[in-house]
Scaffold this active site. Structure first.
Site, short mmCIF file in Angstrom:
data_model
loop_
_atom_site.label_atom_id
_atom_site.label_comp_id
_atom_site.label_asym_id
_atom_site.label_seq_id
_atom_site.Cartn_x
_atom_site.Cartn_y
_atom_site.Cartn_z
N HIS A 100 75.21 72.31 -53.74
CA HIS A 100 74.81 71.24 -52.82
C HIS A 100 73.32 71.35 -52.52
O HIS A 100 72.82 72.43 -52.26
CB HIS A 100 75.61 71.28 -51.50
CG HIS A 100 75.61 72.61 -50.82
ND1 HIS A 100 76.41 73.66 -51.25
CD2 HIS A 100 74.91 73.10 -49.77
CE1 HIS A 100 76.21 74.71 -50.49
NE2 HIS A 100 75.28 74.41 -49.58
N HIS A 102 70.26 70.39 -50.00
CA HIS A 102 70.02 70.03 -48.60
C HIS A 102 68.83 69.09 -48.53
O HIS A 102 67.78 69.37 -49.11
CB HIS A 102 69.65 71.27 -47.77
CG HIS A 102 70.74 72.27 -47.59
ND1 HIS A 102 71.45 72.39 -46.40
CD2 HIS A 102 71.22 73.24 -48.41
CE1 HIS A 102 72.32 73.40 -46.52
NE2 HIS A 102 72.20 73.92 -47.73
P1 DGP Z 1 74.72 76.77 -47.60
O1 DGP Z 1 74.33 77.94 -46.75
O2 DGP Z 1 73.55 76.26 -48.44
O3 DGP Z 1 75.94 77.05 -48.42
O4 DGP Z 1 75.06 75.60 -46.58
C1 DGP Z 1 76.33 75.14 -46.31
C2 DGP Z 1 76.20 74.01 -45.35
O5 DGP Z 1 77.42 73.32 -45.32
C3 DGP Z 1 75.91 74.43 -43.91
O6 DGP Z 1 74.66 73.88 -43.51
C4 DGP Z 1 77.04 73.84 -43.08
C5 DGP Z 1 77.67 72.85 -44.03
N1 DGP Z 1 79.12 72.73 -43.91
C6 DGP Z 1 80.02 73.75 -44.01
N2 DGP Z 1 81.27 73.26 -43.87
C7 DGP Z 1 81.16 71.91 -43.70
C8 DGP Z 1 82.11 70.87 -43.52
O7 DGP Z 1 83.34 71.07 -43.48
N3 DGP Z 1 81.62 69.61 -43.37
C9 DGP Z 1 80.27 69.35 -43.42
N4 DGP Z 1 79.89 68.08 -43.25
N5 DGP Z 1 79.35 70.32 -43.60
C10 DGP Z 1 79.79 71.58 -43.74
#
Ligand code: DGP
Length: 141
Positions: A100, A102
């Site tokens: 993903h 950001h």
């Molecule tokens: P990373 O550390 O790059 O793997 O970031 C994961 C991101 O994903 C973190 O900023 C929070 C987001 N995140 C985790 N679970 C969920 C979810 O269930 N829904 C959404 N919208 N975001 C999520």
């Protein structure tokens, strides 16, 4: 798709998300724990862990969505700029092992830091070491 992958469950519609973009291979939605208003995650619909795992056509789809969405996110929240970045692998801080990108909107005087602040101590590297690293990178593609 791994059953325990949160982002695969979002793609499947089993976990709700505030979706901002969707096509055949990419989905984008607001981060549940935003670092700024408009913080958006751009994912591939198929499960891959890191950038290097992506097939080339999927990588192009992902980058194309980032290219389209970044200015749209900035405009929507009236941002001055943005950081666009991947935590690429666990040691880099990736918590969700489904690729993903950001998009993090930035504002003048928001107190945040540039991308240069994410790594540890800067290494001391000689010119010869830099040459060796550059040769290893260009030789490994
Ligand atoms: P990373 O550390 O790059 O793997 O970031 C994961 C991101 O994903 C973190 O900023 C929070 C987001 N995140 C985790 N679970 C969920 C979810 O269930 N829904 C959404 N919208 N975001 C999520």
């Amino acid at each position: 798709m791994p059953n325990d992958c949160i982002f695969c469950q979002i793609v499947a519609g089993d976990i709700p998300s505030k979706t901002v973009y969707e096509d055949d291979s990419v989905l984008a939605f607001l981060d549940v724990n935003p670092l700024a208003p408009g913080h958006t995650l751009v994912i591939t619909k198929d499960h891959y862990e890191t950038l290097g795992d992506l097939p080339e056509d999927t990588a192009m789809d992902l980058f194309s969505a980032l290219h389209e969405l970044t200015p749209a996110v900035e405009t929507a929240v009236d941002a001055d700029a943005s950081n666009v970045a991947f935590n690429n692998g666990e040691a880099s801080g990736q918590e969700v092992p489904h690729i993903h990108g950001h998009i993090i909107p930035r504002f003048e005087d928001d107190g945040g830091k540039p991308i240069h602040a994410v790594a540890g101590d800067r290494p001391e590297l000689s010119d010869d070491e830099l040459d060796e690293i550059a040769a290893d990178i260009s030789g490994s593609q």
